[in-house]
Design an enzyme around this catalytic site. Structure first.
Site, PDB file in Angstrom:
ATOM      1  N   HIS A  49      -1.358  -0.632   8.136  1.00 50.66           N
ATOM      2  CA  HIS A  49      -2.189  -0.872   9.315  1.00 50.66           C
ATOM      3  C   HIS A  49      -2.913  -2.225   9.212  1.00 50.66           C
ATOM      4  O   HIS A  49      -4.128  -2.298   9.323  1.00 50.66           O
ATOM      5  CB  HIS A  49      -3.186   0.268   9.520  1.00 50.66           C
ATOM      6  CG  HIS A  49      -2.532   1.614   9.675  1.00 50.66           C
ATOM      7  ND1 HIS A  49      -1.687   1.905  10.720  1.00 50.66           N
ATOM      8  CD2 HIS A  49      -2.579   2.722   8.917  1.00 50.66           C
ATOM      9  CE1 HIS A  49      -1.243   3.148  10.602  1.00 50.66           C
ATOM     10  NE2 HIS A  49      -1.766   3.662   9.513  1.00 50.66           N
ATOM     11  N   LYS A  70      -0.528   6.750   3.955  1.00 49.30           N
ATOM     12  CA  LYS A  70      -1.561   6.021   4.692  1.00 49.30           C
ATOM     13  C   LYS A  70      -2.229   4.983   3.790  1.00 49.30           C
ATOM     14  O   LYS A  70      -1.824   4.742   2.664  1.00 49.30           O
ATOM     15  CB  LYS A  70      -2.587   7.004   5.248  1.00 49.30           C
ATOM     16  CG  LYS A  70      -1.968   8.074   6.142  1.00 49.30           C
ATOM     17  CD  LYS A  70      -1.268   7.496   7.363  1.00 49.30           C
ATOM     18  CE  LYS A  70      -2.249   7.069   8.433  1.00 49.30           C
ATOM     19  NZ  LYS A  70      -1.586   6.663   9.694  1.00 49.30           N
TER      20      LYS A  70
END
Length: 282
Positions: free
Chosen positions: A97, A79
Site C-alpha cells: 500500500h 498486509k
C-alpha cells in the site's frame, strides 16, 4: 553440483482484525513438493492452525522471528509490516500500500532503501500475457461488502435507522457467513411482506461486482431483484433514479478520474426514496 533450496518465511500478520494468510497449508504443501523450504511463524490470529502447516511440510518458527531470519530468506506476508523504523534488508512479498501514495508511503519505502531490501508488491503482480493482476481480493471484498449491506438493510427494518448495525467478528468459513446473512435477511423480509431487497450493483462485471452478486444469489435474492450495471449503463452520467429506487446500492467501480456523481444527498431528497443502504466497496 548441489543447489541450495530457496527458503520462504511466512510471517504472522499483525494488523488488527487480520486473520487471513498469504499462504494456505495447501499452498505450502505444493511449494514443499516443488523443492522450496517454507518456514511458518506460529500465529495466534491466523485462520489456519499451526499444526496444519506443520502437517503440510512447513517448519514452524516463533512468532515475529522474520527480522532475524537469514538475509537470503524471502519474507512473505499479506498486509503491511508493523510501523517501526529499522532498515529492511530482506526480500519481502506483500501488499505494501505504497505506490498510490497512501498514508506513510515515504516512511515504508525509505526503510527498504536504508536496508537495501527488495519489495515485490502483490498489488502489481501481473500475468505476463494478459496483463491482469494475479493476486487480487476484489471478489471477496464485494462478497463481504454485500453481506454487510444486506444485514444492515434488515437491521434498519427491524430496529429503525437511529441505531447502527453492530460490528461483526470474523467467520470461520463461508458457510457460517451465509447462514447468518440468510437468517438476518429473513427478519427483514418479514417486515416487507415477503419481498427480498432490490439490489443495484454498479461495476457488476468486475471482480468486486461479481463477488457482490454471488453473495446476493447465495442468500436467496432472486435475479429479478438484482440490477447488474457497468460502464455502458453509467457512461451517460448520473445521478441515477435507479439508485434511489433500490433498497441497496453497492458501488464496486475502480475510479481513477473524476466523473459525474452517481447519487447526491439533494437527489435523494427528490421524490420517493426506497434506498436505505449504500455500500462502497470501491
Amino acid at each position: 553440483m548441489t543447489t541450495s533450496k530457496v527458503t520462504l518465511h511466512l510471517r504472522s500478520e499483525t494488523k488488527p482484525l487480520e486473520h487471513r494468510s498469504a499462504l494456505t497449508p495447501t499452498t505450502v504443501r505444493q511449494l514443499v513438493a516443488h523443492g522450496f523450504e517454507v518456514h511458518v511463524e506460529k500465529s495466534p490470529v491466523r485462520i489456519f492452525e499451526d499444526s496444519e502447516y506443520e502437517a503440510a511440510g512447513g517448519i514452524l518458527v516463533p512468532e515475529g522471528r522474520w527480522p532475524n531470519a537469514p538475509s537470503d530468506h524471502i519474507i512473505i506476508g499479506l498486509k503491511e509490516l508493523p510501523e517501526q523504523d529499522f532498515p529492511l534488508s530482506h526480500t519481502h512479498i506483500q501488499f505494501a500500500h505504497c505506490y498510490k501514495r497512501q498514508a506513510g508511503w515515504e516512511q515504508i519505502l525509505s526503510r527498504f532503501a536504508a536496508g537495501k531490501g527488495t519489495l515485490y508488491d502483490l498489488e502489481f503482480l501481473e500475468d505476463p500475457i494478459s496483463g491482469k493482476r494475479v493476486a487480487a481480493f476484489g471478489y471477496h471484498a464485494g462478497y463481504a461488502g454485500a453481506a454487510l449491506a444486506i444485514m444492515d438493510w434488515a437491521w434498519q427494518l427491524e430496529h429503525g435507522g437511529g441505531k447502527p448495525l453492530p460490528g461483526k467478528d470474523f467467520y470461520q468459513n463461508e458457510g457460517a457467513l451465509i447462514r447468518e446473512v440468510k437468517a438476518e435477511m429473513e427478519k427483514g423480509v418479514t417486515k416487507t411482506g415477503g419481498s427480498p431487497p432490490r439490489v443495484l450493483v454498479i461495476g457488476a462485471w468486475g471482480r468486486c461486482g461479481k463477488g457482490a452478486l454471488d453473495l446476493c444469489r447465495a442468500v436467496g435474492i432472486p435475479d429479478e431483484n438484482l440490477l447488474e450495471w457497468d460502464y455502458p449503463h453509467t457512461q451517460k452520467g448520473g445521478p441515477f433514479p435507479e439508485i434511489r429506487e433500490s433498497d441497496i446500492f453497492i458501488n464496486c467501480i475502480y475510479l481513477d478520474k473524476e466523473i459525474p456523481k452517481f447519487v447526491t444527498e439533494e437527489f435523494l431528497r427528490q421524490g420517493h426514496r426506497r434506498l436505505s443502504v449504500v455500500c462502497d466497496v470501491s
